[in-house]
Scaffold this motif. Structure first.
Motif, mmCIF file in Angstrom:
data_model
loop_
_atom_site.group_PDB
_atom_site.id
_atom_site.type_symbol
_atom_site.label_atom_id
_atom_site.label_comp_id
_atom_site.label_asym_id
_atom_site.label_seq_id
_atom_site.Cartn_x
_atom_site.Cartn_y
_atom_site.Cartn_z
ATOM 1 N N PHE A 122 71.553 68.807 58.592
ATOM 2 C CA PHE A 122 70.846 70.090 58.720
ATOM 3 C C PHE A 122 70.362 70.283 60.151
ATOM 4 N N ASP A 123 71.327 70.421 61.044
ATOM 5 C CA ASP A 123 71.085 70.731 62.451
ATOM 6 C C ASP A 123 72.383 71.305 62.990
ATOM 7 N N ASN A 124 72.460 72.623 63.109
ATOM 8 C CA ASN A 124 73.715 73.237 63.543
ATOM 9 C C ASN A 124 73.845 73.315 65.061
ATOM 10 N N THR A 125 72.985 72.611 65.801
ATOM 11 C CA THR A 125 73.100 72.586 67.262
ATOM 12 C C THR A 125 73.843 71.336 67.734
ATOM 13 N N LEU A 126 74.225 70.460 66.816
ATOM 14 C CA LEU A 126 74.919 69.234 67.189
ATOM 15 C C LEU A 126 76.320 69.549 67.712
ATOM 16 N N ASP A 127 76.757 68.779 68.693
ATOM 17 C CA ASP A 127 78.093 68.949 69.254
ATOM 18 C C ASP A 127 79.012 67.918 68.607
ATOM 19 N N ILE A 128 79.621 68.300 67.487
ATOM 20 C CA ILE A 128 80.498 67.419 66.726
ATOM 21 C C ILE A 128 81.845 68.103 66.596
ATOM 22 N N SER A 129 82.926 67.324 66.694
ATOM 23 C CA SER A 129 84.265 67.899 66.652
ATOM 24 C C SER A 129 85.173 67.093 65.734
ATOM 25 N N GLU A 130 86.265 67.735 65.316
ATOM 26 C CA GLU A 130 87.294 67.014 64.581
ATOM 27 C C GLU A 130 87.792 65.880 65.465
ATOM 28 N N GLY A 131 88.035 64.726 64.862
ATOM 29 C CA GLY A 131 88.483 63.558 65.613
ATOM 30 C C GLY A 131 87.357 62.591 65.955
ATOM 31 N N ASP A 132 86.105 63.058 65.896
ATOM 32 C CA ASP A 132 84.970 62.151 66.088
ATOM 33 C C ASP A 132 84.904 61.222 64.873
ATOM 34 N N LEU A 133 84.093 60.181 64.984
ATOM 35 C CA LEU A 133 83.958 59.194 63.916
ATOM 36 C C LEU A 133 82.523 59.143 63.418
ATOM 37 N N ILE A 134 82.350 58.740 62.163
ATOM 38 C CA ILE A 134 81.018 58.536 61.596
ATOM 39 C C ILE A 134 80.922 57.089 61.140
ATOM 40 N N ASP A 135 79.847 56.411 61.564
ATOM 41 C CA ASP A 135 79.517 55.095 61.040
ATOM 42 C C ASP A 135 78.386 55.265 60.040
ATOM 43 N N ARG A 136 78.573 54.674 58.867
ATOM 44 C CA ARG A 136 77.590 54.760 57.789
ATOM 45 C C ARG A 136 77.189 53.343 57.377
ATOM 46 N N PRO A 137 76.000 52.887 57.828
ATOM 47 C CA PRO A 137 75.550 51.545 57.422
ATOM 48 C C PRO A 137 75.296 51.487 55.916
ATOM 49 N N LEU A 138 75.667 50.357 55.313
ATOM 50 C CA LEU A 138 75.463 50.160 53.882
ATOM 51 C C LEU A 138 74.309 49.187 53.639
ATOM 52 N N PRO A 139 73.686 49.258 52.468
ATOM 53 C CA PRO A 139 72.554 48.371 52.173
ATOM 54 C C PRO A 139 72.911 46.880 52.226
ATOM 55 N N ASN A 140 74.191 46.524 52.039
ATOM 56 C CA ASN A 140 74.606 45.125 52.046
ATOM 57 C C ASN A 140 74.858 44.583 53.456
ATOM 58 N N GLY A 141 74.552 45.378 54.488
ATOM 59 C CA GLY A 141 74.734 44.944 55.861
ATOM 60 C C GLY A 141 76.077 45.333 56.454
ATOM 61 N N LYS A 142 77.013 45.759 55.632
ATOM 62 C CA LYS A 142 78.311 46.210 56.132
ATOM 63 C C LYS A 142 78.188 47.674 56.554
ATOM 64 N N ALA A 143 79.284 48.214 57.038
ATOM 65 C CA ALA A 143 79.307 49.625 57.428
ATOM 66 C C ALA A 143 80.650 50.225 57.063
ATOM 67 N N GLU A 144 80.635 51.504 56.779
ATOM 68 C CA GLU A 144 81.870 52.251 56.550
ATOM 69 C C GLU A 144 82.089 53.153 57.754
ATOM 70 N N ARG A 145 83.349 53.369 58.093
ATOM 71 C CA ARG A 145 83.681 54.274 59.196
ATOM 72 C C ARG A 145 84.565 55.384 58.634
ATOM 73 N N TYR A 146 84.262 56.603 59.050
ATOM 74 C CA TYR A 146 84.985 57.785 58.587
ATOM 75 C C TYR A 146 85.540 58.555 59.771
ATOM 76 N N ASP A 147 86.737 59.100 59.601
ATOM 77 C CA ASP A 147 87.312 60.046 60.559
ATOM 78 C C ASP A 147 86.855 61.437 60.158
#
Length: 172
Positions: A36-61
């Motif tokens: 909920f912030d439409n001023t962010l500069d995000i584009s197709e091709g960027d990546l998202i890292d999502r930390p998980l409670p078990n200490g691992k992380a997921e990465r998304y395109d």
């Protein structure tokens, strides 16, 4: 205060060539992150890292980015359609398939019931304009104003594809 803040239960980091963003609070569901912030500069091709409670992380395109401005109390936000890296499930945009079988029938309708109702309502308005006691010039002006209303971007945003059908009724 953002009324949707309680839905933002994920903490994510956006990895970009121009520099990383985060941590950001986001909601996540059905292959989509929302921030909920439409001023962010995000584009197709960027990546998202999502930390998980078990200490691992997921990465998304990030496959698709849609910015939405504030609308009737819903704050501006960014929707990011994503695909999990390493996923064995092929990416497909969801789509609806309707199979229709008709046997020995007459007078049936195929389509979105709400869209059809909206188009029918505008058809009735146009018929009533035509059958009114006004002059041809007054009728033409009324239909012109109706056409102008239907072509307004907010009207299209509110009633969607039905606008195209209603505008088609106004063409000679």
């Amino acid at each position: 205060m953002n009324p949707f803040e309680s839905h933002c239960t994920e903490t994510i980091h956006v990895r970009r060539q121009q520099g990383d963003l985060g941590p950001l609070k986001a909601s996540f569901g059905k292959g989509k992150f929302t921030v909920f912030d439409n001023t962010l500069d995000i584009s197709e091709g960027d990546l998202i890292d999502r930390p998980l409670p078990n200490g691992k992380a997921e990465r998304y395109d990030i496959i698709e980015v849609n910015y939405t401005t504030e609308f009737h109390g819903i704050p501006g936000h960014v929707d990011m359609t994503v695909r999990k890296q390493g996923s064995l499930v092929p990416f497909q945009k969801s789509r609806v398939v309707n199979n229709i079988s008709i046997n020995n029938s007459q007078g049936f309708q195929i389509g979105d019931h709400n869209t059809q109702n909206i188009v029918d309502a505008f058809k009735q308005v146009i018929e009533r304009i035509e059958n009114s006691p006004g002059t041809p010039e007054e009728k033409a002006e009324a239909k012109s104003r109706l056409s102008h209303f239907l072509k307004h971007p907010l009207t299209s945003a509110v009633i969607g594809k039905a606008v195209e059908g209603a505008i088609g009724l106004l063409k000679p």
